[in-house]
Design a protein around this motif. Structure first.
Motif, mmCIF file in Angstrom:
data_model
loop_
_atom_site.group_PDB
_atom_site.id
_atom_site.type_symbol
_atom_site.label_atom_id
_atom_site.label_comp_id
_atom_site.label_asym_id
_atom_site.label_seq_id
_atom_site.Cartn_x
_atom_site.Cartn_y
_atom_site.Cartn_z
ATOM 1 N N VAL A 1 0.864 -1.183 0.000
ATOM 2 C CA VAL A 1 0.000 0.000 0.000
ATOM 3 C C VAL A 1 0.898 1.228 0.000
ATOM 4 O O VAL A 1 1.676 1.450 0.925
ATOM 5 C CB VAL A 1 -0.920 0.014 1.241
ATOM 6 C CG1 VAL A 1 -1.777 1.266 1.236
ATOM 7 C CG2 VAL A 1 -1.792 -1.227 1.273
ATOM 8 N N THR B 1 -0.170 2.560 -5.580
ATOM 9 C CA THR B 1 -1.038 1.378 -5.614
ATOM 10 C C THR B 1 -2.329 1.577 -4.822
ATOM 11 O O THR B 1 -3.100 0.634 -4.681
ATOM 12 C CB THR B 1 -0.298 0.152 -5.044
ATOM 13 O OG1 THR B 1 0.060 0.413 -3.687
ATOM 14 C CG2 THR B 1 0.923 -0.200 -5.867
ATOM 15 N N ILE B 2 -2.559 2.778 -4.341
ATOM 16 C CA ILE B 2 -3.738 3.011 -3.500
ATOM 17 C C ILE B 2 -5.030 2.733 -4.265
ATOM 18 O O ILE B 2 -5.999 2.236 -3.686
ATOM 19 C CB ILE B 2 -3.722 4.433 -2.888
ATOM 20 C CG1 ILE B 2 -4.684 4.508 -1.705
ATOM 21 C CG2 ILE B 2 -4.062 5.485 -3.915
ATOM 22 C CD1 ILE B 2 -4.200 3.781 -0.504
ATOM 23 N N LEU B 3 -5.062 3.009 -5.563
ATOM 24 C CA LEU B 3 -6.266 2.732 -6.348
ATOM 25 C C LEU B 3 -6.535 1.228 -6.421
ATOM 26 O O LEU B 3 -7.688 0.794 -6.374
ATOM 27 C CB LEU B 3 -6.148 3.334 -7.751
ATOM 28 C CG LEU B 3 -7.395 3.216 -8.616
ATOM 29 C CD1 LEU B 3 -8.572 3.941 -7.955
ATOM 30 C CD2 LEU B 3 -7.145 3.782 -9.995
ATOM 31 N N TRP C 1 -5.986 -0.921 -4.141
ATOM 32 C CA TRP C 1 -6.524 -1.343 -2.851
ATOM 33 C C TRP C 1 -7.909 -0.781 -2.593
ATOM 34 O O TRP C 1 -8.724 -1.406 -1.910
ATOM 35 C CB TRP C 1 -5.570 -0.939 -1.724
ATOM 36 C CG TRP C 1 -4.348 -1.785 -1.693
ATOM 37 C CD1 TRP C 1 -3.111 -1.461 -2.182
ATOM 38 C CD2 TRP C 1 -4.230 -3.110 -1.187
ATOM 39 N NE1 TRP C 1 -2.246 -2.498 -1.985
ATOM 40 C CE2 TRP C 1 -2.901 -3.525 -1.373
ATOM 41 C CE3 TRP C 1 -5.123 -3.986 -0.571
ATOM 42 C CZ2 TRP C 1 -2.444 -4.778 -0.990
ATOM 43 C CZ3 TRP C 1 -4.662 -5.236 -0.182
ATOM 44 C CH2 TRP C 1 -3.341 -5.619 -0.392
ATOM 45 N N THR C 2 -8.210 0.413 -3.098
ATOM 46 C CA THR C 2 -9.497 1.040 -2.803
ATOM 47 C C THR C 2 -10.554 0.798 -3.874
ATOM 48 O O THR C 2 -11.737 1.018 -3.620
ATOM 49 C CB THR C 2 -9.330 2.559 -2.614
ATOM 50 O OG1 THR C 2 -8.781 3.120 -3.805
ATOM 51 C CG2 THR C 2 -8.453 2.870 -1.421
ATOM 52 N N ALA C 3 -10.168 0.339 -5.053
ATOM 53 C CA ALA C 3 -11.127 0.149 -6.150
ATOM 54 C C ALA C 3 -12.292 -0.768 -5.774
ATOM 55 O O ALA C 3 -13.448 -0.439 -6.073
ATOM 56 C CB ALA C 3 -10.416 -0.355 -7.403
ATOM 57 N N LEU D 1 -13.687 -1.312 -2.862
ATOM 58 C CA LEU D 1 -14.554 -0.586 -1.937
ATOM 59 C C LEU D 1 -15.304 0.527 -2.665
ATOM 60 O O LEU D 1 -16.512 0.720 -2.450
ATOM 61 C CB LEU D 1 -13.738 -0.004 -0.781
ATOM 62 C CG LEU D 1 -14.521 0.813 0.239
ATOM 63 C CD1 LEU D 1 -15.583 -0.034 0.923
ATOM 64 C CD2 LEU D 1 -13.584 1.422 1.257
ATOM 65 N N LEU D 2 -14.610 1.248 -3.542
ATOM 66 C CA LEU D 2 -15.258 2.318 -4.302
ATOM 67 C C LEU D 2 -16.366 1.758 -5.211
ATOM 68 O O LEU D 2 -17.438 2.350 -5.328
ATOM 69 C CB LEU D 2 -14.236 3.087 -5.129
ATOM 70 C CG LEU D 2 -13.211 3.895 -4.332
ATOM 71 C CD1 LEU D 2 -12.161 4.489 -5.278
ATOM 72 C CD2 LEU D 2 -13.884 4.983 -3.530
ATOM 73 N N LEU E 1 -19.342 0.860 -2.994
ATOM 74 C CA LEU E 1 -20.052 2.069 -2.581
ATOM 75 C C LEU E 1 -20.853 2.675 -3.738
ATOM 76 O O LEU E 1 -21.991 3.115 -3.548
ATOM 77 C CB LEU E 1 -19.074 3.096 -2.017
ATOM 78 C CG LEU E 1 -18.450 2.736 -0.664
ATOM 79 C CD1 LEU E 1 -17.378 3.766 -0.300
ATOM 80 C CD2 LEU E 1 -19.502 2.644 0.408
#
Length: 150
Positions: free
Chosen positions: A88, A92-94, A96-98, A100-101, A104
């Motif tokens: 993280v 590479t944050i996208l 990891w968060t894709a 969850l996004l 949502l």
């Protein structure tokens, strides 16, 4: 019954004679992504590049490298993409968060559609001319809300 046995692409010629070292190699290659297949681990892939990476990992283990050193060696050469679980960091944050996004966004879309569906329909008064036209067509006017039977 065969479906619960994990499929590994490791050939007999690749297997190390020491079972403990072979288990270490399998653990490492299970965490590396096949750069050709992109959705399989190196341990599960039949691609020639995956085979080369399996052999490389076993060679580095024979040289005495630790598991972390072997992973770092491969990571240094192939970048974050070779890791099935990339670190993280801002780049590479996208990744990891894709998920969850997406979850949502899907939830918001369902909530919005349900809310629109529950909203009462706007009622409109019929004009005299519209009432006369409906009467001429033989449509009964149970109320003046604009929701006449047809």
């Amino acid at each position: 019954m065969l479906l619960i046995i994990p499929a590994h692409a490791v050939t007999p010629g690749e297997i190390l004679p020491d079972p403990a070292m072979e288990a270490r190699a399998r653990a490492i290659t299970g965490e590396l992504r096949c750069l050709v297949c992109q959705n399989q681990s190196v341990d599960d892939s039949d691609a020639s590049l995956a085979r080369d990476l399996r052999v490389l990992v076993r060679e580095k283990l024979k040289e005495g490298m630790s598991d972390a050193q072997v992973k770092e060696y491969v990571h240094a050469r192939y970048g974050d993409f070779v890791l099935l679980r990339p670190p993280v960091k801002p780049g590479t944050i996208l990744l990891w968060t894709a998920p969850l996004l997406a979850l949502l966004a899907g939830g918001a879309a369902v909530w919005s559609a349900a809310r629109r569906r529950r909203a009462p329909a706007e009622t409109v008064e019929l004009t005299g001319e519209e009432r006369d036209r409906l009467a001429a067509l033989g449509v009964s006017q149970g109320n003046d809300s604009g929701l006449a039977d047809s």
